[in-house]
Design an enzyme around this catalytic site. Sequence first.
Site, mmCIF file in Angstrom:
data_model
loop_
_atom_site.group_PDB
_atom_site.id
_atom_site.type_symbol
_atom_site.label_atom_id
_atom_site.label_comp_id
_atom_site.label_asym_id
_atom_site.label_seq_id
_atom_site.Cartn_x
_atom_site.Cartn_y
_atom_site.Cartn_z
ATOM 1 N N HIS A 140 9.885 -3.935 -13.623
ATOM 2 C CA HIS A 140 11.207 -3.445 -13.395
ATOM 3 C C HIS A 140 11.833 -4.124 -14.682
ATOM 4 O O HIS A 140 11.666 -5.152 -14.805
ATOM 5 C CB HIS A 140 11.834 -3.784 -12.118
ATOM 6 C CG HIS A 140 11.373 -3.004 -11.077
ATOM 7 N ND1 HIS A 140 10.783 -3.754 -10.005
ATOM 8 C CD2 HIS A 140 11.480 -1.829 -10.271
ATOM 9 C CE1 HIS A 140 10.597 -3.116 -9.019
ATOM 10 N NE2 HIS A 140 10.800 -1.787 -9.211
ATOM 11 N N ASP A 200 13.037 -7.275 -13.592
ATOM 12 C CA ASP A 200 12.319 -8.362 -13.380
ATOM 13 C C ASP A 200 12.417 -9.488 -14.521
ATOM 14 O O ASP A 200 12.250 -10.625 -14.314
ATOM 15 C CB ASP A 200 10.897 -7.994 -12.853
ATOM 16 C CG ASP A 200 11.087 -7.084 -11.883
ATOM 17 O OD1 ASP A 200 11.882 -7.169 -10.932
ATOM 18 O OD2 ASP A 200 9.909 -6.373 -11.764
ATOM 19 N N MET A 221 2.123 -1.141 -16.607
ATOM 20 C CA MET A 221 3.075 -0.278 -15.801
ATOM 21 C C MET A 221 4.530 -0.779 -16.228
ATOM 22 O O MET A 221 4.682 -1.845 -15.923
ATOM 23 C CB MET A 221 2.679 0.013 -14.564
ATOM 24 C CG MET A 221 3.769 1.088 -13.860
ATOM 25 S SD MET A 221 5.092 0.606 -12.930
ATOM 26 C CE MET A 221 4.686 -0.090 -11.474
ATOM 27 N N GLU A 254 6.736 7.852 -7.445
ATOM 28 C CA GLU A 254 6.354 6.960 -6.085
ATOM 29 C C GLU A 254 6.974 7.731 -5.000
ATOM 30 O O GLU A 254 8.132 7.259 -4.864
ATOM 31 C CB GLU A 254 6.374 5.366 -6.434
ATOM 32 C CG GLU A 254 6.046 4.672 -5.278
ATOM 33 C CD GLU A 254 6.239 3.274 -5.532
ATOM 34 O OE1 GLU A 254 6.093 2.761 -6.804
ATOM 35 O OE2 GLU A 254 6.598 2.456 -4.553
ATOM 36 N N LYS A 311 8.155 7.833 -0.953
ATOM 37 C CA LYS A 311 8.471 6.976 0.243
ATOM 38 C C LYS A 311 9.354 7.583 1.321
ATOM 39 O O LYS A 311 10.218 8.406 0.715
ATOM 40 C CB LYS A 311 9.065 5.727 -0.195
ATOM 41 C CG LYS A 311 9.128 4.532 1.104
ATOM 42 C CD LYS A 311 9.934 3.314 0.589
ATOM 43 C CE LYS A 311 9.838 2.083 1.430
ATOM 44 N NZ LYS A 311 10.706 1.063 1.050
ATOM 45 N N GLU A 363 1.658 4.790 -2.423
ATOM 46 C CA GLU A 363 1.443 3.673 -2.058
ATOM 47 C C GLU A 363 0.954 3.583 -0.753
ATOM 48 O O GLU A 363 1.616 4.361 0.229
ATOM 49 C CB GLU A 363 2.623 2.968 -2.314
ATOM 50 C CG GLU A 363 2.637 1.566 -1.627
ATOM 51 C CD GLU A 363 3.960 0.517 -1.799
ATOM 52 O OE1 GLU A 363 4.566 0.929 -3.072
ATOM 53 O OE2 GLU A 363 4.461 0.003 -1.079
ATOM 54 N N HIS A 409 3.633 3.350 2.079
ATOM 55 C CA HIS A 409 4.512 4.273 2.154
ATOM 56 C C HIS A 409 4.102 5.577 3.016
ATOM 57 O O HIS A 409 4.789 6.176 3.794
ATOM 58 C CB HIS A 409 4.985 4.802 0.600
ATOM 59 C CG HIS A 409 6.026 3.828 0.222
ATOM 60 N ND1 HIS A 409 6.520 3.878 -1.335
ATOM 61 C CD2 HIS A 409 6.036 2.329 0.506
ATOM 62 C CE1 HIS A 409 6.928 2.748 -1.538
ATOM 63 N NE2 HIS A 409 6.937 1.888 -0.517
ATOM 64 N N ASP A 423 -0.616 2.034 -5.704
ATOM 65 C CA ASP A 423 0.087 0.766 -5.225
ATOM 66 C C ASP A 423 -0.815 0.589 -3.752
ATOM 67 O O ASP A 423 -0.668 1.201 -3.055
ATOM 68 C CB ASP A 423 1.437 1.347 -4.923
ATOM 69 C CG ASP A 423 2.485 0.851 -6.104
ATOM 70 O OD1 ASP A 423 1.975 0.604 -7.266
ATOM 71 O OD2 ASP A 423 3.627 1.056 -6.196
ATOM 72 N N ASP A 428 9.042 -1.444 6.070
ATOM 73 C CA ASP A 428 8.156 -1.412 4.937
ATOM 74 C C ASP A 428 7.779 -2.954 4.827
ATOM 75 O O ASP A 428 8.706 -3.903 4.821
ATOM 76 C CB ASP A 428 8.849 -1.214 3.717
ATOM 77 C CG ASP A 428 7.930 -1.245 2.469
ATOM 78 O OD1 ASP A 428 6.858 -0.924 2.665
ATOM 79 O OD2 ASP A 428 8.593 -0.999 1.488
ATOM 80 N N ASP A 464 4.651 -4.181 3.215
ATOM 81 C CA ASP A 464 3.928 -4.700 1.704
ATOM 82 C C ASP A 464 3.074 -5.704 1.985
ATOM 83 O O ASP A 464 3.175 -6.823 1.325
ATOM 84 C CB ASP A 464 5.115 -4.918 0.617
ATOM 85 C CG ASP A 464 5.903 -3.875 0.271
ATOM 86 O OD1 ASP A 464 5.156 -2.574 0.333
ATOM 87 O OD2 ASP A 464 6.859 -3.871 -0.476
ATOM 88 N N ASP A 487 1.052 -3.793 -5.095
ATOM 89 C CA ASP A 487 2.614 -3.789 -4.612
ATOM 90 C C ASP A 487 2.667 -4.248 -3.393
ATOM 91 O O ASP A 487 2.880 -3.485 -2.421
ATOM 92 C CB ASP A 487 3.251 -2.186 -4.929
ATOM 93 C CG ASP A 487 4.704 -2.409 -4.905
ATOM 94 O OD1 ASP A 487 5.477 -3.387 -4.611
ATOM 95 O OD2 ASP A 487 5.399 -1.214 -4.760
#
Lengths: 387, 387, 387, 387
Positions: free
Chosen positions: B55, B58, B89, B182, B184, B218, B221, B246, B256, B258, B288
């Site tokens: 991002h 980030d 990405m 993406e 979710k 993902e 998700h 993802d 969630d 992950d 991810d």
Amino acid sequence: MSTYAPTRDHRFSFGLWTVGQVGRDPFGDPTRPPLDPVESVKRLGALGAAGVSLHDNDLIPFGSSAAERDRLVARFREALAETGMRVTMATTNLFTHPIFRDGAFTSNDRDVRRFALRKTVDAIDLGAELGAPIYVFWGGREGSEVAAAKPATDAFERYKEALDFLCGYVRDQGYELRLALEPKPNEPRGDSFVATVGHALALIDRLEHPEMVGVNPEIAHETIAGLSFLHAVSLALWAGKLFHIDLNAQRGGRFDQDLRFGQEDLKEAFLLVRLLESSGYDGPLHFDAHPLRVEDEDGIWEFAAGCMRTYLILAEKARAFDADPRVAAALEAAGAGTLGLPTVEGGYSAEALRGLREETFDVDALAARGYANERLDQLVVEHLLGV
Amino acid sequence: MSTYAPTRDHRFSFGLWTVGQVGRDPFGDPTRPPLDPVESVKRLGALGAAGVSLHDNDLIPFGSSAAERDRLVARFREALAETGMRVTMATTNLFTHPIFRDGAFTSNDRDVRRFALRKTVDAIDLGAELGAPIYVFWGGREGSEVAAAKPATDAFERYKEALDFLCGYVRDQGYELRLALEPKPNEPRGDSFVATVGHALALIDRLEHPEMVGVNPEIAHETIAGLSFLHAVSLALWAGKLFHIDLNAQRGGRFDQDLRFGQEDLKEAFLLVRLLESSGYDGPLHFDAHPLRVEDEDGIWEFAAGCMRTYLILAEKARAFDADPRVAAALEAAGAGTLGLPTVEGGYSAEALRGLREETFDVDALAARGYANERLDQLVVEHLLGV
Amino acid sequence: MSTYAPTRDHRFSFGLWTVGQVGRDPFGDPTRPPLDPVESVKRLGALGAAGVSLHDNDLIPFGSSAAERDRLVARFREALAETGMRVTMATTNLFTHPIFRDGAFTSNDRDVRRFALRKTVDAIDLGAELGAPIYVFWGGREGSEVAAAKPATDAFERYKEALDFLCGYVRDQGYELRLALEPKPNEPRGDSFVATVGHALALIDRLEHPEMVGVNPEIAHETIAGLSFLHAVSLALWAGKLFHIDLNAQRGGRFDQDLRFGQEDLKEAFLLVRLLESSGYDGPLHFDAHPLRVEDEDGIWEFAAGCMRTYLILAEKARAFDADPRVAAALEAAGAGTLGLPTVEGGYSAEALRGLREETFDVDALAARGYANERLDQLVVEHLLGV
Amino acid sequence: MSTYAPTRDHRFSFGLWTVGQVGRDPFGDPTRPPLDPVESVKRLGALGAAGVSLHDNDLIPFGSSAAERDRLVARFREALAETGMRVTMATTNLFTHPIFRDGAFTSNDRDVRRFALRKTVDAIDLGAELGAPIYVFWGGREGSEVAAAKPATDAFERYKEALDFLCGYVRDQGYELRLALEPKPNEPRGDSFVATVGHALALIDRLEHPEMVGVNPEIAHETIAGLSFLHAVSLALWAGKLFHIDLNAQRGGRFDQDLRFGQEDLKEAFLLVRLLESSGYDGPLHFDAHPLRVEDEDGIWEFAAGCMRTYLILAEKARAFDADPRVAAALEAAGAGTLGLPTVEGGYSAEALRGLREETFDVDALAARGYANERLDQLVVEHLLGV
């Protein structure tokens, strides 16, 4: 005060299989005797429904002779004529007979796929003969438990092929029939291919005649996936694809319950009725639910009356809600009305971008803004509770 | 025997935010110190990853000056050059800052929407500068808890408007950038607008430039909605829309998680790897996920190594599975290969229909046929278990 | 008509952490500034609440000196005295600090377990000092994501050990304090040990002093597991173990939402209020919910007022429901009243068995009987809707 | 290398209803003909199973005459004698016949409750006659969809009454029979009263003879509620209440699937087998699953063989896992072994408390400690994958 008495103008419709459900479930035998479709038409007509819908085999048992078929159809049409009821939708039973155990349009057996197509062509003829304006496809057996056994990319291709073939047939016959896909995430198959309204639209967009095909969202089905039914219907409306709707209720992400409309999640039911009533949707308000297994025959008609009555109560509440100045103020505080405004007038252009880049944003003020959703939602709740 | 050591050729990539996750959760403070992105690039490169994703924030904290931005970018590019790592990405953080509390592209506040567009334009520039071939959109805040406050039909329109605007910008700049949505179903919002891969495709199909935009499914998700991830990826592949992926893991329909790739549902992970490896997908294999909150910094790199190693083990198993003659026989018994055959050669025609109508089906035999899925699935399990 | 204005007599209480929640979530920074506990007491008192509850660290930050602790307590007690508000429940924060990342009473690190015990002893002293009659245990970190790392049989033993120790302390001190376990199936841990009200009771039954410990069921928590909250509370009441209750709302089996009481599943909320009001439960009516993240500070107090107001509306409806002769008739048709009758007067005896064996049952008639649940549920819905 | 061939010593057992399931589901007719119980006993015996379990009506149709009953029992006992198979468990069908539509022990109709008791007494006699050591109670119809129709506190009281009566009968007869409750959260009823293993224990603890009654956890049932089956079995073991177990598989929180053991969630299956093999549990390893509806009769036996084979593979892996020094090191790094140590030697005492209060904790060091769960879980995965 309203009496909440349904009339033909309210466009309520019930599947023959809904009031006719005999109370069998995976662990139990029937608790009620079968209902004659003619009886269902008469009783529903007397309660104020406008019509019924049916699978081919709700009226004509699998494997009936042509003569038997014609006799049953004639008798059924008589009942319709007598009561002024209409057939609001027709569909094919591609799930009960063991021949479809591995799927219909996506069976791994090509002969089964061909048989399914022919059965559907015949059932479309029946729907057309009965004057149904909508033909629904629920792919109950189109899915898998063992993913390795059924390559899903091939399955989507076969699904498309079947729908393209059937659209070809409808066009060829000149039938005034619109098609609608009904998604469901699972049950009876482990995972269904057309899982949600989103999946249905994605498939439709890839057909040869996407304009002929829309969606038939069902409350219970989106709820099984934990999704907002309101969002599902909104997406369908936004895409111009709400061709039909299945009203019922479901308690969260468990087995398919098909409860009486309004039995669960009254807030979502209220917002749905409000959306439908303001959206211009003019198709049938179709109940795909069934009486609880604990009921006897009286319970069937309590159930049917309850579905319609709750809809009418919620429709009246929706009107009151939208006429309430406190609601208007709360919607404004939430900024609900401004979501309709374009973010960038005229869309992308180098100039529009320049404007965006030169704009000064008071980030702290925008970050501090509240959206007053609690107040609005409390008003929703209080309208619903009638206080 | 393979050593399962990843190399650049394996195209593995990690979000900076994944290894950099500090262990904060809704009920707990961080358990690990922040990681310098440069450190992450070096450590991941040493483990055999091919790249990282990010991002905007980030790398560049929200509100940084242009000079600070340039300094951070230069330092980061140095690390990339030194290690041979790529940015696979890029994406925009439109969810952390309180300004986006009501949404970004679908905030009820038009100024917030405009700010979100500008932030994204800037972040696309950053992505392009770093050579990212894919730009992802996860609409974390695009949803609602109070449905009455945010008319979803308007929200879909604003979503489309934003994506159309940004496609316009990318085209105008001549960036070699593909976009990917993406989906979710929920979290952090009560109900997200782009809930599943199906919803994402339905939105993409209605854009001005649908050819520029694909999906980024993902695992966690789709799993939250109880949907088959294999079906989701298959649908994306069938539609020509698998632009990114993802990889992680999730334990059913809850919050969630992950988790490390392969931590849950190994069978679906295996079938996914088999599908990806045979599908021609040549984008990044992107993780991810994040280390468990109980880990210290050592655990971060165990986690990252585990994600890649499990993928490579499963890829080897997929090759062995497809080379096993018992599997070939079981697939044939299940009829898996014949699902690829057209049901009606050439599609609909009056003649094809006639053929179908004249065909004789042995209904009893077709209904009695078994599809040998148990045998095939047992072989899947045994290949997975390595016996 | 009622004004639905809460008073001290209504026993409403809010956690300091509920109105004080700053809007942080796993993907976003705070949207509201922290609230001073003294301010919360005053505002809640003005709205008609009777009290507040608190974790030790809601009032006294982790690691505060004894002097700072005493200053904060004194200041807080002043606010209580001034407003006439009470502390209705106290509890320990054993989940925020990274020291508890692997659990508190069930951490794999014995020193952490000992630290958790000591922190709880101190917090029990605080609770006693503030006059709290109930002390709650929510084992937020007592669970696992990697089951192999934490043998669950050992974990249950450590859980019991900790509770036995703390009961010992409470007895030793002569505190008038009842303990209550709060179950939750998951989040923040992958799987919690005390997952449901059933699990909590099973653990309590195995303590040294089961009579000192009851349960604190929370709507959202049972709902996450797809369970009926009404059944959970009924089980607790039947077992004589409903010591406290956490009221809020949750939309199905997803991440923990802690919504405003009544925001979701109004029917269950109504039946719950009806049950509580008729059960003799006289503990606090405690809201463990928080304002939506989209709210600003005004929204906090809208939220708090809404929780109480909806409860009072539902309580009035419950009275009207039970006074309605149509309801009485429907309950009789459903046989609801006869479930209270013993099946075999006096329980098992050889003679009672003989009577059973000699009895003649009209199986067909019993099998044909309907239970009129549709009619009753429709009446529930209509009372709820106020028509 | 093992051949994974089951023998009588492995204690595998199948319900007659599992291999005998005809493939009916809520949307479809049977796909397989009924199996003669004698045939099932022979085929299962030949595959290496040690026994079968049964509902009364799996062997003796509802309403059979005494003579017919005796004939069927004699014929069945012959098959057992001939094959050396045992009846490992017996139970009552209190869910298929419409008489139980509103419940059996908790039906609102007292006559139905009495009939259910008598049917169970007769079925206990049958179980005793066939030498079954365990008698299971699954309350399939003990629940509700319309909560207002069935006061749950009364329902729990009736449940207890029925179990107390039946314990009385078993004691009176001197049967060597232990009872086991099988929980399930929902389906076929909307919400079941005995929802989870925790609920079952809470009910058992309140019986007159709790020592006679334990639990029969089923993988699919806890999974439907999103709960850890490993935790459920651990709780039962910790409480000394694991009297029986139902092995199968289930894909998340949806309709009850009863899949082949090992078909889903292999990691939990592996950890479960490891737990069972090390726990001293010596009851039957009972499969309560059924072949997929797509199967023909061959598929039935593939299914049955697969259940047992996967168990044996996992048992071998569990031994290898526990013998691996890397696993031992990882368990130590995770601190798994130290959870068995008392937190406070000797439990509460004023002195123990003083020790705790005087102890110095290095909070920062404890907070910084990692628990190396990623490494351990990766080892679990790699043992499972056989690399």
